[in-house]
Write a protein that holds these residues in place. Structure first.
Motif, PDB file in Angstrom:
ATOM      1  N   GLY A   1       0.839  -1.195   0.000  1.00 38.89           N
ATOM      2  CA  GLY A   1       0.000   0.000   0.000  1.00 38.89           C
ATOM      3  C   GLY A   1       0.866   1.233   0.000  1.00 38.89           C
ATOM      4  O   GLY A   1       2.071   1.175   0.272  1.00 38.89           O
ATOM      5  N   LEU A   2       0.249   2.393  -0.288  1.00 38.82           N
ATOM      6  CA  LEU A   2       1.007   3.637  -0.384  1.00 38.82           C
ATOM      7  C   LEU A   2       0.747   4.577   0.788  1.00 38.82           C
ATOM      8  O   LEU A   2       1.084   5.750   0.730  1.00 38.82           O
ATOM      9  CB  LEU A   2       0.669   4.340  -1.707  1.00 38.82           C
ATOM     10  CG  LEU A   2       1.094   3.579  -2.962  1.00 38.82           C
ATOM     11  CD1 LEU A   2       0.738   4.370  -4.215  1.00 38.82           C
ATOM     12  CD2 LEU A   2       2.592   3.273  -2.939  1.00 38.82           C
ATOM     13  N   ARG A   3       0.128   4.057   1.847  1.00 38.56           N
ATOM     14  CA  ARG A   3      -0.107   4.816   3.072  1.00 38.56           C
ATOM     15  C   ARG A   3      -0.902   6.092   2.814  1.00 38.56           C
ATOM     16  O   ARG A   3      -0.620   7.154   3.378  1.00 38.56           O
ATOM     17  CB  ARG A   3       1.219   5.140   3.769  1.00 38.56           C
ATOM     18  CG  ARG A   3       2.000   3.908   4.189  1.00 38.56           C
ATOM     19  CD  ARG A   3       3.259   4.273   4.971  1.00 38.56           C
ATOM     20  NE  ARG A   3       3.998   3.085   5.359  1.00 38.56           N
ATOM     21  CZ  ARG A   3       3.770   2.368   6.452  1.00 38.56           C
ATOM     22  NH1 ARG A   3       2.769   2.729   7.255  1.00 38.56           N
ATOM     23  NH2 ARG A   3       4.509   1.309   6.741  1.00 38.56           N
ATOM     24  N   ASP A   4      -1.889   6.008   1.948  1.00 40.53           N
ATOM     25  CA  ASP A   4      -2.806   7.126   1.773  1.00 40.53           C
ATOM     26  C   ASP A   4      -3.455   7.456   3.113  1.00 40.53           C
ATOM     27  O   ASP A   4      -3.762   6.549   3.898  1.00 40.53           O
ATOM     28  CB  ASP A   4      -3.880   6.762   0.747  1.00 40.53           C
ATOM     29  CG  ASP A   4      -4.791   7.913   0.417  1.00 40.53           C
ATOM     30  OD1 ASP A   4      -4.490   8.641  -0.549  1.00 40.53           O
ATOM     31  OD2 ASP A   4      -5.803   8.105   1.121  1.00 40.53           O
ATOM     32  N   PRO A   5      -3.695   8.728   3.422  1.00 41.30           N
ATOM     33  CA  PRO A   5      -4.271   9.075   4.732  1.00 41.30           C
ATOM     34  C   PRO A   5      -5.600   8.398   5.025  1.00 41.30           C
ATOM     35  O   PRO A   5      -5.926   8.161   6.195  1.00 41.30           O
ATOM     36  CB  PRO A   5      -4.430  10.597   4.635  1.00 41.30           C
ATOM     37  CG  PRO A   5      -3.433  11.029   3.620  1.00 41.30           C
ATOM     38  CD  PRO A   5      -3.357   9.915   2.629  1.00 41.30           C
TER      39      PRO A   5
ATOM     40  N   HIS B   1      -4.005   0.973  -7.989  1.00 41.05           N
ATOM     41  CA  HIS B   1      -5.207   1.795  -7.932  1.00 41.05           C
ATOM     42  C   HIS B   1      -5.120   2.898  -6.887  1.00 41.05           C
ATOM     43  O   HIS B   1      -5.943   2.986  -5.969  1.00 41.05           O
ATOM     44  CB  HIS B   1      -6.424   0.908  -7.707  1.00 41.05           C
ATOM     45  CG  HIS B   1      -6.747   0.035  -8.882  1.00 41.05           C
ATOM     46  ND1 HIS B   1      -7.125   0.557 -10.097  1.00 41.05           N
ATOM     47  CD2 HIS B   1      -6.710  -1.310  -9.039  1.00 41.05           C
ATOM     48  CE1 HIS B   1      -7.331  -0.433 -10.952  1.00 41.05           C
ATOM     49  NE2 HIS B   1      -7.075  -1.578 -10.329  1.00 41.05           N
ATOM     50  N   HIS B   2      -4.125   3.758  -7.049  1.00 37.38           N
ATOM     51  CA  HIS B   2      -4.018   4.969  -6.242  1.00 37.38           C
ATOM     52  C   HIS B   2      -3.892   6.142  -7.203  1.00 37.38           C
ATOM     53  O   HIS B   2      -3.238   6.017  -8.248  1.00 37.38           O
ATOM     54  CB  HIS B   2      -2.801   4.904  -5.311  1.00 37.38           C
ATOM     55  CG  HIS B   2      -2.763   6.024  -4.319  1.00 37.38           C
ATOM     56  ND1 HIS B   2      -2.104   7.214  -4.568  1.00 37.38           N
ATOM     57  CD2 HIS B   2      -3.329   6.151  -3.081  1.00 37.38           C
ATOM     58  CE1 HIS B   2      -2.255   8.014  -3.522  1.00 37.38           C
ATOM     59  NE2 HIS B   2      -2.992   7.397  -2.614  1.00 37.38           N
ATOM     60  N   PRO B   3      -4.500   7.290  -6.895  1.00 35.55           N
ATOM     61  CA  PRO B   3      -4.484   8.400  -7.864  1.00 35.55           C
ATOM     62  C   PRO B   3      -3.098   8.909  -8.208  1.00 35.55           C
ATOM     63  O   PRO B   3      -2.916   9.565  -9.243  1.00 35.55           O
ATOM     64  CB  PRO B   3      -5.324   9.478  -7.179  1.00 35.55           C
ATOM     65  CG  PRO B   3      -5.370   9.106  -5.739  1.00 35.55           C
ATOM     66  CD  PRO B   3      -5.305   7.623  -5.707  1.00 35.55           C
ATOM     67  N   SER B   4      -2.097   8.622  -7.388  1.00 31.04           N
ATOM     68  CA  SER B   4      -0.751   9.113  -7.658  1.00 31.04           C
ATOM     69  C   SER B   4      -0.057   8.370  -8.794  1.00 31.04           C
ATOM     70  O   SER B   4       0.978   8.824  -9.286  1.00 31.04           O
ATOM     71  CB  SER B   4       0.114   9.020  -6.392  1.00 31.04           C
ATOM     72  OG  SER B   4       0.238   7.678  -5.964  1.00 31.04           O
ATOM     73  N   ASP B   5      -0.608   7.235  -9.233  1.00 33.91           N
ATOM     74  CA  ASP B   5       0.008   6.461 -10.319  1.00 33.91           C
ATOM     75  C   ASP B   5      -0.887   6.536 -11.553  1.00 33.91           C
ATOM     76  O   ASP B   5      -1.818   5.750 -11.717  1.00 33.91           O
ATOM     77  CB  ASP B   5       0.233   5.013  -9.896  1.00 33.91           C
ATOM     78  CG  ASP B   5       1.141   4.267 -10.880  1.00 33.91           C
ATOM     79  OD1 ASP B   5       1.527   4.864 -11.898  1.00 33.91           O
ATOM     80  OD2 ASP B   5       1.463   3.100 -10.609  1.00 33.91           O
ATOM     81  N   LYS B   6      -0.601   7.491 -12.429  1.00 40.01           N
ATOM     82  CA  LYS B   6      -1.379   7.692 -13.634  1.00 40.01           C
ATOM     83  C   LYS B   6      -0.722   6.970 -14.811  1.00 40.01           C
ATOM     84  O   LYS B   6       0.492   6.774 -14.835  1.00 40.01           O
ATOM     85  CB  LYS B   6      -1.507   9.191 -13.929  1.00 40.01           C
ATOM     86  CG  LYS B   6      -2.171   9.956 -12.795  1.00 40.01           C
ATOM     87  CD  LYS B   6      -2.101  11.465 -12.980  1.00 40.01           C
ATOM     88  CE  LYS B   6      -3.003  11.955 -14.068  1.00 40.01           C
ATOM     89  NZ  LYS B   6      -3.117  13.438 -14.073  1.00 40.01           N
TER      90      LYS B   6
ATOM     91  N   PRO C   1      -5.123  14.750  -7.646  1.00 38.38           N
ATOM     92  CA  PRO C   1      -4.594  14.809  -6.273  1.00 38.38           C
ATOM     93  C   PRO C   1      -3.533  13.748  -6.011  1.00 38.38           C
ATOM     94  O   PRO C   1      -3.601  12.641  -6.546  1.00 38.38           O
ATOM     95  CB  PRO C   1      -5.832  14.577  -5.399  1.00 38.38           C
ATOM     96  CG  PRO C   1      -6.815  13.892  -6.287  1.00 38.38           C
ATOM     97  CD  PRO C   1      -6.564  14.419  -7.669  1.00 38.38           C
ATOM     98  N   LYS C   2      -2.555  14.112  -5.179  1.00 44.90           N
ATOM     99  CA  LYS C   2      -1.531  13.144  -4.785  1.00 44.90           C
ATOM    100  C   LYS C   2      -2.091  12.115  -3.832  1.00 44.90           C
ATOM    101  O   LYS C   2      -1.637  10.967  -3.800  1.00 44.90           O
ATOM    102  CB  LYS C   2      -0.347  13.870  -4.137  1.00 44.90           C
ATOM    103  CG  LYS C   2       0.590  14.557  -5.117  1.00 44.90           C
ATOM    104  CD  LYS C   2       1.802  15.144  -4.412  1.00 44.90           C
ATOM    105  CE  LYS C   2       2.759  15.782  -5.416  1.00 44.90           C
ATOM    106  NZ  LYS C   2       3.923  16.415  -4.742  1.00 44.90           N
TER     107      LYS C   2
ATOM    108  N   GLY D   1      -0.357  15.781 -14.291  1.00 43.41           N
ATOM    109  CA  GLY D   1       0.426  15.307 -13.152  1.00 43.41           C
ATOM    110  C   GLY D   1      -0.402  15.201 -11.890  1.00 43.41           C
ATOM    111  O   GLY D   1      -1.635  15.110 -11.939  1.00 43.41           O
ATOM    112  N   ASN D   2       0.276  15.195 -10.762  1.00 42.10           N
ATOM    113  CA  ASN D   2      -0.372  15.126  -9.447  1.00 42.10           C
ATOM    114  C   ASN D   2       0.060  16.321  -8.619  1.00 42.10           C
ATOM    115  O   ASN D   2       1.170  16.834  -8.776  1.00 42.10           O
ATOM    116  CB  ASN D   2       0.005  13.844  -8.710  1.00 42.10           C
ATOM    117  CG  ASN D   2      -0.527  12.595  -9.380  1.00 42.10           C
ATOM    118  OD1 ASN D   2       0.098  12.049 -10.274  1.00 42.10           O
ATOM    119  ND2 ASN D   2      -1.683  12.139  -8.946  1.00 42.10           N
ATOM    120  N   ALA D   3      -0.816  16.752  -7.735  1.00 40.04           N
ATOM    121  CA  ALA D   3      -0.500  17.889  -6.871  1.00 40.04           C
ATOM    122  C   ALA D   3      -1.232  17.733  -5.549  1.00 40.04           C
ATOM    123  O   ALA D   3      -2.339  17.190  -5.482  1.00 40.04           O
ATOM    124  CB  ALA D   3      -0.890  19.204  -7.538  1.00 40.04           C
ATOM    125  N   SER D   4      -0.604  18.245  -4.493  1.00 38.33           N
ATOM    126  CA  SER D   4      -1.168  18.189  -3.149  1.00 38.33           C
ATOM    127  C   SER D   4      -1.607  19.570  -2.703  1.00 38.33           C
ATOM    128  O   SER D   4      -1.324  20.590  -3.358  1.00 38.33           O
ATOM    129  CB  SER D   4      -0.126  17.648  -2.173  1.00 38.33           C
ATOM    130  OG  SER D   4       0.932  18.592  -2.021  1.00 38.33           O
TER     131      SER D   4
END
Length: 488
Positions: free
Chosen positions: A36-40, A200-205, A355-356, A451-454
């Motif tokens: 996992g990517l430790r999404d909040p 399946h995390h938004p940070s990997d497009k 979103p990141k 891209g992604n942004a926070s």
């Protein structure tokens, strides 16, 4: 819009990870990618150790193979034949091209339900273990050089079954939603794992090719552009290509009886709309406005970030909500103009600038809601200040800060939308120059295009571009727990 509460790591997954970390002989030297990517809000979502660059999905969809459909209690239903659920079964081959970000001995893919028949890495058979929603792929030693950090490798997964509908913590449904004449796949935030394996995390497009074969007279509609359509023996294969990077939660697939229409905007954006015949008449006028909405939005936010656009309109009740699926949003029945404006705004805010993590959801919804306010001001004589005042007086918008929803169940609640839009308007007031404000917004969409942004990226960008210390604005409107006062 729809969220799942994080679950504890299954014991089976812990055991599998322990075995992989034990350094079995004959495998690739390296370490397993993270599970996992430790999404909040969804710490187990996504996977570490690699970055997907392209998905090629070949899907065959049809009715259940069973003679009779069985309800959840396991009893037979003599009147329910397979034709009642024409998109009940899926057989798929997913070819996933990825770049290793570490030396890998094994890696994970997210997949909910469905039966995995086998997998290969670089054309060689790979061991596959299953632990809940995790596929654990362990390649053989013959391909170890291809899994070194920085190298590109290809994984093929063959799978089949009846895709799941996923219930989010707010009670809404995503994943594979069966409709009267087919199905629609909606993926925010975790539902795409119901119909294809991936990161399946938004940070990997990634870019996508999706080939879908369905029985006639059904149509299969997905993201991007329709590359080809071929019919053989009563079944038609539709090939859709998404050439710009896309987060997996924005991937969609709609199977059913649709009226379709293709055209182009004056500046060359290809338009494809698919509308359920029951929604066609009530949708026509609003959908005819897509070119005008895109042109108006481009003036505000910069060039449209994709080569195609459009919409998918299901019949009322087939889904519970609209979703900004890339290129062509999905609507649960005929949309009004405000909803169309909102979902098309997401093509800039959420789809291009993604979103990141799911904590950054307000960047999607706050800007899309503010776009509704801007449209109402330009077209309906409703000043933005009036929309702001209405949102300010709505107590639901003050339940929590937009940048800090308390749980996964809250990230699509009112503060993320309404108070998020208020943050944007307070920024506009702080800049006190509309030309400078919209230049700032266009610069934001250009800087992070595809891209992604926070949230931190956004606040830092604004302060760097304006040269202003806006700590008080962020503290009060973005992170504050209470409703700040406004000037009369």
């Amino acid at each position: 819009m729809n969220r799942r509460t994080p679950a504890a790591t299954p014991l089976a997954l812990l055991l599998a990870l322990a075995l992989l970390g034990a350094g079995c002989t004959g495998g690739v030297e390296g370490t397993p990618g993270a599970a996992g990517l430790r999404d909040p809000y969804f710490p187990g979502l996504g996977n570490g150790g690699y970055d997907v660059t392209h998905y090629s999905l070949k899907l065959d969809i049809g009715p259940s193979a069973d003679d009779k459909r069985r309800p959840a209690d396991g009893t037979s239903s003599p009147s329910a034949q397979p034709s009642d659920r024409p998109a009940d079964r899926l057989r798929g081959t997913a070819t996933i091209t990825a770049r290793a970000t570490q030396d890998l001995s094994a890696f994970h893919l997210d997949l909910a339900g469905l039966d995995v028949e086998g997998a290969t890495v670089e054309g060689r058979p790979a061991a596959v273990n299953r632990a809940g929603k995790e596929l654990i792929i362990r390649p053989g030693s013959a391909v170890e050089d291809r899994l070194r950090k920085g190298r590109t490798f290809t994984t093929v997964v063959r799978y089949s079954g009846s895709p799941q509908t996923i219930t989010d913590p707010d009670g809404s449904k995503e994943g594979w939603l069966r409709t009267a004449d087919g199905a629609v796949a909606l993926g925010e935030p975790t539902g795409s794992m119901a119909w294809f394996p991936g990161n399946h995390h938004p940070s990997d497009k990634a870019t996508y090719d999706i080939e879908v074969t369905v029985p006639d007279p059904l149509t299969a509609v997905s993201n991007g552009e329709l590359i080809s359509r071929r019919t053989e023996d009563g079944r038609t294969t539709y090939h859709w290509r998404t050439a710009e990077p896309m987060a997996s939660y924005l991937a969609t697939l709609a199977v059913g009886r649709f009226s379709t229409h293709q055209s182009a905007t004056p500046d060359g954006i290809r338009l494809f709309t698919a509308v359920d015949p029951e929604s066609e008449a009530a949708s026509e006028e609003v959908l005819d406005g897509i070119p005008a909405v895109l042109a108006w939005s481009a003036e505000k936010f910069g060039p449209y970030p994709f080569t195609s656009a459009g919409a998918i309109v299901e019949r009322t009740g087939d889904a519970e909500y609209a979703l900004e699926t890339q290129n062509r949003p999905v609507f649960p029945g005929p949309p009004d103009t405000a909803l169309l404006v909102h979902e098309l705004a997401h093509q800039w805010f959420g789809n291009s600038v993604t979103p990141k993590s799911w904590r950054d959801m307000w960047l999607n919804e706050g800007f899309a809601t503010y776009t509704e306010w801007l449209w109402a001001a330009d077209h309906d004589d409703v000043p933005v200040e009036e929309s702001f005042d209405e949102a300010y007086e709505d107590g639901a918008n003050w339940a929590f800060p937009p940048a800090g929803p308390p749980s996964a169940a809250d990230i699509s609640e009112a503060p993320v939308y309404g108070r998020g839009a208020m943050v944007v308007h307070r920024l506009r007031l702080a800049i006190d120059d509309d030309e400078a404000f919209f230049d700032l917004v266009r610069g934001w969409t250009e800087t992070h295009r595809h891209g992604n942004a926070s949230t931190d990226d956004f606040t830092a960008y604004v302060e760097e571009e304006t040269g202003e210390d806006l700590t008080e604005l962020w503290d009060d409107w973005l992170y504050g727990e209470s409703r700040p006062p406004v000037e009369d």
